[in-house]
Write a protein that holds these residues in place. Structure first.
Motif, PDB file in Angstrom:
ATOM      1  N   ASP A 125      -4.657  -5.063   7.795  1.00 11.94           N
ATOM      2  CA  ASP A 125      -3.791  -5.208   6.624  1.00 11.94           C
ATOM      3  C   ASP A 125      -4.621  -4.842   5.397  1.00 11.94           C
ATOM      4  OD1 ASP A 125      -2.210  -5.998   4.477  1.00 11.94           O
ATOM      5  OD2 ASP A 125      -1.401  -7.740   5.526  1.00 11.94           O
ATOM      6  N   THR A 179      -1.651   0.641  -5.449  1.00  5.26           N
ATOM      7  CA  THR A 179      -0.734   1.346  -6.334  1.00  5.26           C
ATOM      8  C   THR A 179      -0.917   2.842  -6.131  1.00  5.26           C
ATOM      9  OG1 THR A 179      -2.165   1.665  -8.268  1.00  5.26           O
ATOM     10  CG2 THR A 179      -1.103  -0.488  -8.033  1.00  5.26           C
ATOM     11  N   GLY A 233       0.369  -2.423   4.884  1.00  2.00           N
ATOM     12  CA  GLY A 233       0.223  -2.917   3.524  1.00  2.00           C
ATOM     13  C   GLY A 233       1.400  -2.477   2.687  1.00  2.00           C
ATOM     14  N   ASN A 234       1.164  -2.343   1.385  1.00  3.55           N
ATOM     15  CA  ASN A 234       2.247  -1.980   0.478  1.00  3.55           C
ATOM     16  C   ASN A 234       1.681  -1.179  -0.687  1.00  3.55           C
ATOM     17  OD1 ASN A 234       5.034  -2.155  -0.392  1.00  3.55           O
ATOM     18  ND2 ASN A 234       4.315  -3.496  -2.026  1.00  3.55           N
ATOM     19  N   VAL A 235       2.451  -0.197  -1.156  1.00  9.18           N
ATOM     20  CA  VAL A 235       2.044   0.622  -2.297  1.00  9.18           C
ATOM     21  C   VAL A 235       3.068   0.454  -3.418  1.00  9.18           C
ATOM     22  CG1 VAL A 235       1.576   2.952  -3.145  1.00  9.18           C
ATOM     23  CG2 VAL A 235       0.897   2.311  -0.825  1.00  9.18           C
ATOM     24  N   LEU A 236       2.580   0.027  -4.593  1.00 11.59           N
ATOM     25  CA  LEU A 236       3.441  -0.115  -5.762  1.00 11.59           C
ATOM     26  C   LEU A 236       3.550   1.216  -6.499  1.00 11.59           C
ATOM     27  CD1 LEU A 236       2.084  -3.507  -7.152  1.00 11.59           C
ATOM     28  CD2 LEU A 236       4.067  -3.131  -5.664  1.00 11.59           C
ATOM     29  N   THR A 293       6.291   0.561   1.827  1.00 11.56           N
ATOM     30  CA  THR A 293       5.560  -0.106   2.905  1.00 11.56           C
ATOM     31  C   THR A 293       4.596   0.855   3.599  1.00 11.56           C
ATOM     32  OG1 THR A 293       7.404  -1.604   3.296  1.00 11.56           O
ATOM     33  CG2 THR A 293       5.792  -1.390   5.060  1.00 11.56           C
ATOM     34  N   GLY A 302      -3.561  -4.681   2.342  1.00 11.81           N
ATOM     35  CA  GLY A 302      -3.087  -5.349   1.129  1.00 11.81           C
ATOM     36  C   GLY A 302      -2.176  -4.476   0.286  1.00 11.81           C
ATOM     37  N   THR A 303      -2.165  -4.755  -1.007  1.00 16.61           N
ATOM     38  CA  THR A 303      -1.289  -4.058  -1.946  1.00 16.61           C
ATOM     39  C   THR A 303      -2.085  -3.068  -2.785  1.00 16.61           C
ATOM     40  OG1 THR A 303       0.221  -5.948  -2.073  1.00 16.61           O
ATOM     41  CG2 THR A 303       0.330  -4.329  -3.857  1.00 16.61           C
TER      42      THR A 303
END
Length: 269
Positions: free
Chosen positions: A59, A64, A149-152, A125, A61-62
């Protein structure tokens, strides 16, 4: 026609229709299985007893879209008692690039596989896989490495327009024409990142081409299309079947070298 014959024909058509529908469903099911096996191939049997990884799921994380690409490392150990040959690592997304040194892994030896993730232009995601292949099995991978993880979205609302000409932002700074008829138009999506209206024109436009924007006036924060049209019947014969030229966009306050649009023309007989 007798009633009995009509009933027989009706039943035959019903049975035939159902059979064709069943055949179509079977074909679709087989096709879907093939697609799934390519996207997410099953692992080699007893893979964990051949090559063991310190982790197969990470994972991250987050992030950008503005973050730089980052590399995550997975270490594997050869448990097979035999020399293994690492041939390739196949990723499932263009946002991930595998960094490996293919070659032999001695019994008990280790090797590190790096997965570099680039969040630019990939908001949402993260669920990216990389499949590790050995020479003993070219069809079934020995491991699946996963990044989650995640991308803003980018803080720059104009980040999806990578080409900057002052306050004018463009998706691309070049066009390519493949002309088989008399006239053809190509478009580039653009936006006005400034606080004043933009009215664009162009210089150095050859006689066989025209330049315009739709709409003609690009409002602050607004989008438009840069449209170039080529009339093939007006192209001089000496140009040949393939050639390039450049036009200079006017109406933006930047040096001339920073507002050039490059165009390639390929004439197809």
């Amino acid at each position: 026609m007798k009633l009995f014959t009509l009933i027989r024909l009706f039943l035959l058509s019903v049975v035939t229709g159902h059979w064709q529908l069943l055949e179509a469903r079977i074909d679709c099911s087989i096709l879907q299985e093939r697609i799934d096996s390519l996207i997410n191939p099953p692992l080699l049997k007893q893979a964990g007893q051949i090559l063991r990884f310190d982790r197969t799921l990470l994972d991250i994380g987050t992030l950008t879209e503005d973050d730089a690409p980052k590399t995550y490392r997975f270490m594997c150990t050869n448990l097979s008692g035999k020399t293994l040959n690492l041939t390739r690592v196949k990723t499932t997304c263009g946002c991930v690039v595998a960094d490996i040194q293919s070659g032999d892994i001695l019994p008990g030896g280790t090797k590190v596989i790096g997965l570099t993730y680039n969040p630019n232009n990939h908001p949402g995601t993260i669920d990216a896989n990389a499949f590790v292949y050995l020479s003993l099995s070219d069809e079934k991978p020995v491991a699946r490495l996963t990044l989650r993880g995640n991308v803003l979205p980018s803080a720059d609302e104009w980040a999806r327009y990578p080409y900057i000409m002052g306050k004018l932002r463009l998706k691309q700074n070049r066009m390519e024409f493949k002309i088989s008829g008399k006239r053809l138009s190509e478009r580039i999506l653009c936006g006005n990142s400034g606080e004043q209206e933009l009215r664009l024109s162009a210089s150095s436009v050859p006689k066989f081409a025209t330049f315009r924007t739709e709409p003609e006036v690009i409002s602050p924060g607004g989008e438009a299309d840069v449209v170039v049209t080529i009339d093939a019947s007006q192209i001089p014969s000496g140009k040949g079947s393939s050639f390039t030229f450049s036009i200079i966009i006017e109406g933006i306050d930047v040096p001339q070298s920073d507002r050039i649009l490059n165009i390639r023309v390929n004439r197809i007989e």
